[in-house]
Design a protein around this motif. Structure first.
Motif, PDB file in Angstrom:
ATOM      1  N   GLU A  62     -30.848 -74.585 -29.551  1.00  0.00           N
ATOM      2  CA  GLU A  62     -30.641 -75.143 -28.206  1.00  0.00           C
ATOM      3  C   GLU A  62     -29.263 -74.774 -27.660  1.00  0.00           C
ATOM      4  OE1 GLU A  62     -33.042 -76.307 -26.668  1.00  0.00           O
ATOM      5  OE2 GLU A  62     -34.431 -76.846 -28.265  1.00  0.00           O
ATOM      6  N   ALA A  63     -28.242 -74.935 -28.478  1.00  0.00           N
ATOM      7  CA  ALA A  63     -26.870 -74.642 -28.017  1.00  0.00           C
ATOM      8  C   ALA A  63     -26.728 -73.160 -27.672  1.00  0.00           C
ATOM      9  CB  ALA A  63     -25.866 -75.051 -29.095  1.00  0.00           C
ATOM     10  N   LEU A  64     -27.299 -72.307 -28.505  1.00  0.00           N
ATOM     11  CA  LEU A  64     -27.187 -70.864 -28.266  1.00  0.00           C
ATOM     12  C   LEU A  64     -27.994 -70.434 -27.044  1.00  0.00           C
ATOM     13  CD1 LEU A  64     -27.414 -69.806 -32.001  1.00  0.00           C
ATOM     14  CD2 LEU A  64     -25.477 -69.297 -30.496  1.00  0.00           C
ATOM     15  N   SER A  65     -29.176 -70.966 -26.888  1.00  0.00           N
ATOM     16  CA  SER A  65     -29.967 -70.565 -25.716  1.00  0.00           C
ATOM     17  C   SER A  65     -29.342 -71.090 -24.441  1.00  0.00           C
ATOM     18  CB  SER A  65     -31.431 -71.010 -25.848  1.00  0.00           C
ATOM     19  OG  SER A  65     -31.536 -72.397 -25.985  1.00  0.00           O
ATOM     20  N   ASN A  66     -28.758 -72.286 -24.481  1.00  0.00           N
ATOM     21  CA  ASN A  66     -28.029 -72.784 -23.301  1.00  0.00           C
ATOM     22  C   ASN A  66     -26.879 -71.854 -22.943  1.00  0.00           C
ATOM     23  OD1 ASN A  66     -29.509 -75.037 -22.688  1.00  0.00           O
ATOM     24  ND2 ASN A  66     -28.121 -76.497 -23.659  1.00  0.00           N
ATOM     25  N   ALA A  67     -26.144 -71.433 -23.955  1.00  0.00           N
ATOM     26  CA  ALA A  67     -24.981 -70.563 -23.718  1.00  0.00           C
ATOM     27  C   ALA A  67     -25.411 -69.219 -23.127  1.00  0.00           C
ATOM     28  CB  ALA A  67     -24.224 -70.349 -25.031  1.00  0.00           C
ATOM     29  N   ILE A  68     -26.494 -68.671 -23.644  1.00  0.00           N
ATOM     30  CA  ILE A  68     -26.951 -67.349 -23.199  1.00  0.00           C
ATOM     31  C   ILE A  68     -27.632 -67.426 -21.829  1.00  0.00           C
ATOM     32  CG2 ILE A  68     -28.625 -65.512 -23.698  1.00  0.00           C
ATOM     33  CD1 ILE A  68     -28.036 -66.083 -26.721  1.00  0.00           C
ATOM     34  N   LEU A  69     -28.535 -68.387 -21.680  1.00  0.00           N
ATOM     35  CA  LEU A  69     -29.344 -68.431 -20.458  1.00  0.00           C
ATOM     36  C   LEU A  69     -28.626 -69.101 -19.302  1.00  0.00           C
ATOM     37  CD1 LEU A  69     -32.782 -69.438 -22.049  1.00  0.00           C
ATOM     38  CD2 LEU A  69     -32.045 -67.173 -21.318  1.00  0.00           C
ATOM     39  N   ARG A  70     -27.917 -70.200 -19.582  1.00  0.00           N
ATOM     40  CA  ARG A  70     -27.288 -70.950 -18.494  1.00  0.00           C
ATOM     41  C   ARG A  70     -25.807 -70.614 -18.364  1.00  0.00           C
ATOM     42  NH1 ARG A  70     -30.506 -76.715 -19.258  1.00  0.00           N
ATOM     43  NH2 ARG A  70     -32.531 -75.804 -18.835  1.00  0.00           N
ATOM     44  N   GLY A  71     -25.114 -70.572 -19.483  1.00  0.00           N
ATOM     45  CA  GLY A  71     -23.683 -70.272 -19.419  1.00  0.00           C
ATOM     46  C   GLY A  71     -23.430 -68.849 -18.950  1.00  0.00           C
ATOM     47  N   ASN A  72     -23.952 -67.901 -19.686  1.00  0.00           N
ATOM     48  CA  ASN A  72     -23.709 -66.480 -19.369  1.00  0.00           C
ATOM     49  C   ASN A  72     -24.790 -65.867 -18.495  1.00  0.00           C
ATOM     50  OD1 ASN A  72     -21.447 -66.660 -20.922  1.00  0.00           O
ATOM     51  ND2 ASN A  72     -22.245 -65.477 -22.644  1.00  0.00           N
TER      52      ASN A  72
ATOM     53  N   ALA B 227     -18.439 -71.648 -37.084  1.00  0.00           N
ATOM     54  CA  ALA B 227     -18.991 -72.725 -37.913  1.00  0.00           C
ATOM     55  C   ALA B 227     -18.015 -73.033 -39.037  1.00  0.00           C
ATOM     56  CB  ALA B 227     -20.336 -72.312 -38.485  1.00  0.00           C
ATOM     57  N   GLU B 228     -17.665 -74.297 -39.182  1.00  0.00           N
ATOM     58  CA  GLU B 228     -16.794 -74.728 -40.273  1.00  0.00           C
ATOM     59  C   GLU B 228     -17.526 -75.795 -41.069  1.00  0.00           C
ATOM     60  OE1 GLU B 228     -12.954 -76.112 -39.156  1.00  0.00           O
ATOM     61  OE2 GLU B 228     -12.322 -76.446 -41.228  1.00  0.00           O
ATOM     62  N   LEU B 229     -17.624 -75.542 -42.341  1.00  0.00           N
ATOM     63  CA  LEU B 229     -18.451 -76.405 -43.172  1.00  0.00           C
ATOM     64  C   LEU B 229     -17.659 -76.941 -44.351  1.00  0.00           C
ATOM     65  CD1 LEU B 229     -22.083 -75.579 -43.993  1.00  0.00           C
ATOM     66  CD2 LEU B 229     -20.572 -76.158 -45.867  1.00  0.00           C
ATOM     67  N   THR B 230     -17.824 -78.236 -44.593  1.00  0.00           N
ATOM     68  CA  THR B 230     -17.269 -78.845 -45.797  1.00  0.00           C
ATOM     69  C   THR B 230     -18.407 -79.582 -46.489  1.00  0.00           C
ATOM     70  OG1 THR B 230     -16.734 -81.005 -44.828  1.00  0.00           O
ATOM     71  CG2 THR B 230     -15.085 -79.249 -44.571  1.00  0.00           C
ATOM     72  N   ALA B 231     -18.103 -80.206 -47.597  1.00  0.00           N
ATOM     73  CA  ALA B 231     -19.137 -80.967 -48.302  1.00  0.00           C
ATOM     74  C   ALA B 231     -19.601 -82.159 -47.474  1.00  0.00           C
ATOM     75  CB  ALA B 231     -18.606 -81.440 -49.653  1.00  0.00           C
ATOM     76  N   GLU B 232     -18.754 -82.607 -46.548  1.00  0.00           N
ATOM     77  CA  GLU B 232     -19.084 -83.806 -45.781  1.00  0.00           C
ATOM     78  C   GLU B 232     -19.696 -83.523 -44.424  1.00  0.00           C
ATOM     79  OE1 GLU B 232     -15.853 -83.504 -47.119  1.00  0.00           O
ATOM     80  OE2 GLU B 232     -16.580 -84.533 -48.915  1.00  0.00           O
ATOM     81  N   ARG B 233     -19.282 -82.408 -43.801  1.00  0.00           N
ATOM     82  CA  ARG B 233     -19.769 -82.205 -42.431  1.00  0.00           C
ATOM     83  C   ARG B 233     -19.754 -80.740 -42.049  1.00  0.00           C
ATOM     84  NH1 ARG B 233     -15.135 -83.707 -37.982  1.00  0.00           N
ATOM     85  NH2 ARG B 233     -13.656 -82.140 -38.673  1.00  0.00           N
ATOM     86  N   LEU B 234     -20.566 -80.454 -41.045  1.00  0.00           N
ATOM     87  CA  LEU B 234     -20.645 -79.115 -40.470  1.00  0.00           C
ATOM     88  C   LEU B 234     -20.271 -79.227 -38.995  1.00  0.00           C
ATOM     89  CD1 LEU B 234     -21.602 -76.120 -40.489  1.00  0.00           C
ATOM     90  CD2 LEU B 234     -23.902 -76.969 -40.072  1.00  0.00           C
ATOM     91  N   VAL B 235     -19.353 -78.378 -38.559  1.00  0.00           N
ATOM     92  CA  VAL B 235     -18.952 -78.346 -37.148  1.00  0.00           C
ATOM     93  C   VAL B 235     -19.202 -76.938 -36.624  1.00  0.00           C
ATOM     94  CG1 VAL B 235     -17.073 -78.640 -35.495  1.00  0.00           C
ATOM     95  CG2 VAL B 235     -17.180 -80.094 -37.530  1.00  0.00           C
ATOM     96  N   VAL B 236     -20.017 -76.830 -35.570  1.00  0.00           N
ATOM     97  CA  VAL B 236     -20.304 -75.523 -34.980  1.00  0.00           C
ATOM     98  C   VAL B 236     -19.876 -75.538 -33.517  1.00  0.00           C
ATOM     99  CG1 VAL B 236     -22.018 -73.735 -34.542  1.00  0.00           C
ATOM    100  CG2 VAL B 236     -22.311 -75.276 -36.491  1.00  0.00           C
ATOM    101  N   ASP B 237     -18.988 -74.616 -33.152  1.00  0.00           N
ATOM    102  CA  ASP B 237     -18.588 -74.449 -31.754  1.00  0.00           C
ATOM    103  C   ASP B 237     -19.312 -73.234 -31.180  1.00  0.00           C
ATOM    104  OD1 ASP B 237     -16.884 -76.564 -32.033  1.00  0.00           O
ATOM    105  OD2 ASP B 237     -15.047 -75.367 -32.101  1.00  0.00           O
ATOM    106  N   VAL B 238     -20.011 -73.440 -30.077  1.00  0.00           N
ATOM    107  CA  VAL B 238     -20.701 -72.346 -29.380  1.00  0.00           C
ATOM    108  C   VAL B 238     -20.026 -72.178 -28.024  1.00  0.00           C
ATOM    109  CG1 VAL B 238     -22.883 -71.550 -28.413  1.00  0.00           C
ATOM    110  CG2 VAL B 238     -22.871 -72.847 -30.563  1.00  0.00           C
ATOM    111  N   SER B 239     -19.412 -71.018 -27.809  1.00  0.00           N
ATOM    112  CA  SER B 239     -18.610 -70.799 -26.599  1.00  0.00           C
ATOM    113  C   SER B 239     -19.240 -69.721 -25.731  1.00  0.00           C
ATOM    114  CB  SER B 239     -17.195 -70.333 -26.962  1.00  0.00           C
ATOM    115  OG  SER B 239     -16.626 -71.173 -27.933  1.00  0.00           O
ATOM    116  N   ASP B 240     -19.363 -70.025 -24.443  1.00  0.00           N
ATOM    117  CA  ASP B 240     -19.850 -69.007 -23.513  1.00  0.00           C
ATOM    118  C   ASP B 240     -18.810 -68.780 -22.425  1.00  0.00           C
ATOM    119  OD1 ASP B 240     -20.375 -70.754 -21.179  1.00  0.00           O
ATOM    120  OD2 ASP B 240     -21.999 -71.582 -22.401  1.00  0.00           O
TER     121      ASP B 240
END
Lengths: 145, 110
Positions: free
Chosen positions: A55-65, A77-90
Motif C-alpha cells: 500500500e505504501a509503495l503503490s501510494n508513493a508511485i501512483l499518487r506521490g510520483n 527499512a531498519e529492523l531490530t528484534a523488537e520492531r521494524l521501521v520502514v520509510d517510503v519516500s516519494d
C-alpha cells in the motif's frame, strides 16, 4: 539494493526504485525476507508487512510520483528484534494523514472500489506516520510483540 | 500472480495463484470481464493457492461483484486462508461476498 548493513542488534536496508508498480513485489520480498531472518511472526510475514508495504509503495508511485519515470521512490527499512521501521519516500506534495478519515467499512463506502489503502496500513501496522524529509515520507512501524 | 479459468456447469471458476495486487489486478479484471461478456453470470474465485491481496485487489473484486450483480448473477469466493479471512474481516468485505470454506461448497451455493 543500493546499501545494506548488518550490525549486532539491527539491520538496515536502503533501496531506490523507479515509479513503476512492477517493482513493488521485489521490494516487498526483500524486506519480508529480512524480517523472516529475524524470525518475525508468521502473520507479520504473510499479511501485515507485505500488504502494508504494498500500500505504501503503490501510494508513493501512483499518487506521490504519479508514475513519472523521472521520479523515484526511496525505501529505508531498519529492523531490530523488537520492531521494524520502514520509510517510503516519494517526490510528491504529500498528504494530510489526519484528513484521511473516511471509513471504508461504513455502510456508504463498502461498495467503493478504492479508499482502503491507508485504512489497511493503519490496521496492519502498529503506527503509521507521515512527514517531510527531503521528500514526502510515509513511515510504517511494526512492533514485533 | 497467475490465474486459470475453468468451467463447472454454468459457473466460471477463477483459480488465483500468488498475490493479487496493484501490478496485476487489471489482468484478473479483464479476464473476468471477458467471461461476463460471453454471458457468464456465476463466477467463483478460488483462493486456495493465493498469496496476499492489497487494497487494489480487493477493489477489483468489489468492482467485478457489482458488475455481475447488475446482470442478476453473483461473484463468490472460496478457500480464503486465515490471513485473507482477516483481511476481509478488517475491511468488512466478508459481509459483501458470499465466502465458502471449500470449492465444492461454493459451487453448491449457486
Amino acid at each position: 539494493m543500493i546499501a545494506g548493513e548488518m550490525e549486532r542488534d539491527s539491520e538496515t536496508l536502503e533501496l531506490r526504485i523507479s515509479s513503476d508498480v512492477r517493482h513493488i513485489d521485489e521490494v516487498v520480498a526483500d524486506i519480508v525476507r529480512m524480517a523472516a531472518l529475524w524470525e518475525y511472526p508468521r502473520k507479520h510475514l504473510a499479511l501485515n508487512l507485505p500488504v502494508a508495504l504494498t500500500e505504501a509503495l503503490s501510494n508513493a508511485i501512483l499518487r506521490g510520483n504519479r508514475e513519472d519515470p523521472a521520479k523515484s521512490v526511496r525505501v529505508r527499512a531498519e529492523l531490530t528484534a523488537e520492531r521494524l521501521v520502514v520509510d517510503v519516500s516519494d517526490e510528491g506534495l504529500g498528504f494530510d494523514l489526519a484528513a484521511c478519515t473516511a471509513d471504508p467499512t461504513a455502510a456508504g463506502n463498502i461498495m467503493r472500489e478504492d479508499g482502503r489503502g491507508l485504512f489497511l496500513m493503519q490496521k496492519l501496522m502498529t503506527r503509521v506516520e507521515r512527514f517531510t524529509d527531503g521528500g514526502n515520507v510515509v513511515r510504517l512501524v511494526l512492533h514485533r510483540g | 500472480m497467475t490465474f486459470s479459468v475453468s468451467q463447472h456447469g454454468d459457473v466460471a471458476i477463477i483459480d488465483v495463484e500468488g498475490q493479487l495486487v496493484v501490478s496485476n489486478r487489471q489482468d484478473l479484471k479483464q479476464r473476468v470481464l471477458d467471461e461476463i461478456d460471453k454471458g457468464t453470470t456465476k463466477v467463483l474465485v478460488d483462493f486456495a493457492h493465493a498469496g496476499y491481496i492489497d487494497s487494489s485487489g480487493l477493489g477489483v473484486l468489489v468492482s467485478l461483484a457489482k458488475r455481475i450483480r447488475e446482470t442478476g448473477g453473483d461473484l463468490r469466493l472460496a478457500n480464503l486462508n486465515e490471513d485473507l479471512q482477516t483481511l476481509f474481516e478488517l475491511t468488512k468485505l466478508d459481509t459483501l461476498f458470499q465466502i465458502s470454506e471449500t470449492r465444492d461448497g461454493a459451487l453448491a451455493s449457486f
